[in-house]
Design a protein around this motif. Structure first.
Motif, mmCIF file in Angstrom:
data_model
loop_
_atom_site.group_PDB
_atom_site.id
_atom_site.type_symbol
_atom_site.label_atom_id
_atom_site.label_comp_id
_atom_site.label_asym_id
_atom_site.label_seq_id
_atom_site.Cartn_x
_atom_site.Cartn_y
_atom_site.Cartn_z
ATOM 1 N N ASP A 212 21.382 1.452 31.455
ATOM 2 C CA ASP A 212 21.945 0.103 31.395
ATOM 3 C C ASP A 212 23.460 0.159 31.598
ATOM 4 O O ASP A 212 24.175 0.776 30.802
ATOM 5 C CB ASP A 212 21.614 -0.511 30.030
ATOM 6 N N PRO A 213 23.984 -0.482 32.655
ATOM 7 C CA PRO A 213 25.435 -0.419 32.911
ATOM 8 C C PRO A 213 26.276 -1.113 31.847
ATOM 9 O O PRO A 213 27.501 -0.952 31.842
ATOM 10 C CB PRO A 213 25.585 -1.105 34.274
ATOM 11 N N ASP A 214 25.641 -1.879 30.949
ATOM 12 C CA ASP A 214 26.398 -2.494 29.864
ATOM 13 C C ASP A 214 26.589 -1.552 28.679
ATOM 14 O O ASP A 214 27.299 -1.886 27.725
ATOM 15 C CB ASP A 214 25.685 -3.772 29.382
ATOM 16 N N THR A 215 25.979 -0.384 28.705
ATOM 17 C CA THR A 215 26.114 0.594 27.629
ATOM 18 C C THR A 215 27.508 1.208 27.666
ATOM 19 O O THR A 215 27.984 1.602 28.735
ATOM 20 C CB THR A 215 25.052 1.707 27.770
ATOM 21 N N PRO A 216 28.197 1.300 26.521
ATOM 22 C CA PRO A 216 29.542 1.902 26.503
ATOM 23 C C PRO A 216 29.530 3.299 27.120
ATOM 24 O O PRO A 216 28.654 4.121 26.830
ATOM 25 C CB PRO A 216 29.877 1.957 25.006
ATOM 26 N N GLY A 217 30.506 3.534 27.995
ATOM 27 C CA GLY A 217 30.641 4.825 28.639
ATOM 28 C C GLY A 217 29.958 4.936 29.984
ATOM 29 O O GLY A 217 30.128 5.941 30.680
ATOM 30 N N TYR A 218 29.192 3.919 30.381
ATOM 31 C CA TYR A 218 28.485 3.983 31.660
ATOM 32 C C TYR A 218 29.494 4.147 32.795
ATOM 33 O O TYR A 218 30.461 3.392 32.888
ATOM 34 C CB TYR A 218 27.665 2.711 31.863
ATOM 35 N N PRO A 219 29.290 5.150 33.671
ATOM 36 C CA PRO A 219 30.275 5.392 34.738
ATOM 37 C C PRO A 219 30.370 4.217 35.703
ATOM 38 O O PRO A 219 29.356 3.622 36.080
ATOM 39 C CB PRO A 219 29.729 6.640 35.452
ATOM 40 N N THR A 220 31.570 3.902 36.105
ATOM 41 C CA THR A 220 31.762 2.824 37.059
ATOM 42 C C THR A 220 31.167 3.199 38.405
ATOM 43 O O THR A 220 30.858 4.357 38.672
ATOM 44 C CB THR A 220 33.264 2.534 37.249
ATOM 45 N N LYS A 221 31.018 2.195 39.243
ATOM 46 C CA LYS A 221 30.457 2.427 40.568
ATOM 47 C C LYS A 221 31.389 3.302 41.405
ATOM 48 O O LYS A 221 32.499 3.612 41.014
ATOM 49 C CB LYS A 221 30.213 1.088 41.277
#
Length: 402
Positions: free
Chosen positions: A68-77
């Motif tokens: 889930d891209p809303d999870t803290p720490g998810y790498p940006t595109k």
């Protein structure tokens, strides 16, 4: 005086123009140094890069690793122009991921897909007939590689193939790394609006197709119209863009390895053809910018601790070149048992459409080179334009003659 730590290498890394089928040389160097290293993205963040096969599978199978891209720490595109946002269930976690995925699992089951093999064969033969009857040289991408999966997924979804130019043009914009956020959003709105209208029609006039099945979920109260449209968009894009690139890129790789192409052309054994497809999936990797995840709980792996709130990027193309799993990994060897590759990912997010992709590729690789035994590139290899500017790797065009 203590040594100043070296800055984290930038990601993504450029491929070598001399070896466009291989992962970037810097990736290979990083893997040789160890399975985990920090890399720097365009926005200055530094997620972990995971380069070895065993650690990639371990993390992809770990419930503490979030898609889930809303999870803290998810790498940006990959670029500042890429934008963010979710694409249906592939960018969700369980239980919602599992709930939505189950709705479209049945049409992609192995037995259901195997039943499509004769239809896929008919489409492949028809496209080759058209090639033989048309101009020579021809662009294999436009004349064959793109129409095949487009015809198949349109039939499966119930999308009129007459509209294929519309969704192919917009899909190209959506997967082009250099497209602006506005361009990508506009393309997404165009296709989303089209599919939303089609779903609306299927609500009152259902047919025997996947779009009608998705529409039925709205009637049952399991999806709203937006969710249904996002699901249809995911299946449409994933159903043609990835396989099309694999067909063209795989053909070019075989042309550059004539001994392996001869093995495939001369074999009538379906098991050999199926094994050749697995090796090509291992050797080439079109989703070349890594599977991005965020960690929700501390994970001890390879002597390191990835902490909650940190990001990871799992570059499966380098995992599939791991010499601990695949000896002499940089050699294309169609006799190799490559079934353990991670081209389709691993764990709960493993590619839903992989049975369909396998059937399409098996029919293509088992037919094209027999019917066109003199197939060869019509331009110098150095002039082939590779899709370094896209999220899906491949070639922009592939002029061929026979």
């Amino acid at each position: 005086m203590a040594d100043t730590p070296l800055p984290a290498p930038e990601f993504p890394m450029p491929r070598s123009a001399k070896c466009p089928f291989d992962p970037p040389p810097e990736l290979t160097k990083l893997r040789e140094q160890g399975p985990l290293t920090k890399v720097r993205l365009w926005d200055g963040t530094e997620p972990w890069l995971v380069t070895t096969y065993a650690q990639q599978r371990a993390l992809l199978g770990d419930p503490r690793v979030s898609a889930d891209p809303d999870t803290p720490g998810y790498p940006t595109k990959a670029t500042p122009a890429a934008g963010e946002g979710k694409l249906s269930f592939v960018m969700m976690d369980d239980p919602e991921h599992a709930r939505l995925r189950r709705m479209v699992t049945a049409p992609f089951a192995i037995k259901k897909v195997e039943a499509l093999r004769p239809a896929v064969q008919t489409i492949v033969d028809g496209l080759i007939d058209d090639l033989l009857a048309g101009p020579n040289p021809a662009d294999l991408v436009e004349a064959f590689a793109l129409p095949l999966p487009s015809l198949v997924i349109c039939e499966l979804l119930g999308v009129p193939y007459d509209d294929h130019d519309f969704f192919q043009d917009n899909t190209k914009t959506m997967v082009r790394r250099t497209a602006t956020p506005d361009e990508r959003a506009a393309a997404s709105r165009e296709i989303g609006g089209y599919l939303g209208e089609l779903i609306g029609r299927r609500l009152t006039d259902p047919r025997d197709d996947l779009i009608s099945g998705i529409a039925a979920r709205i009637t049952a109260g399991e999806l709203d119209h937006r969710q249904a449209t996002e699901m249809a968009l995911l299946l449409l894009i994933a159903g043609h863009e990835t396989t099309a690139n694999m067909i063209a890129l795989g053909t070019l790789a075989l042309l550059r390895n004539p001994d392996q192409l001869a093995l495939l052309r001369e074999s009538d054994d379906p098991k050999f053809v199926a094994g050749a497809v697995e090796e090509l999936l291992r050797y080439l990797h079109i989703t070349h910018l890594g599977r991005r995840r965020a960690v929700t709980g501390d994970i001890e792996i390879a002597g390191r601790t990835i902490k909650a709130g940190e990001g990871v990027i799992l570059v499966n193309e380098i995992g599939n070149r791991d010499p601990e799993v695949f000896p002499d990994p940089d050699r294309l060897d169609l006799t190799r048992d490559a079934r353990r590759h991670v081209a389709f990912g691993f764990g709960v997010h493993q590619c839903l459409g992989q049975p369909l992709a396998r059937v399409e590729l098996q029919v293509v690789y088992g037919t094209l080179y027999k019917r066109l035994p003199g197939l060869r590139a019509a331009i110098p290899f150095e002039d082939v334009r590779f899709k370094n500017d896209a999220f899906i790797y491949g070639v922009h065009e592939l002029p061929v003659t026979w």
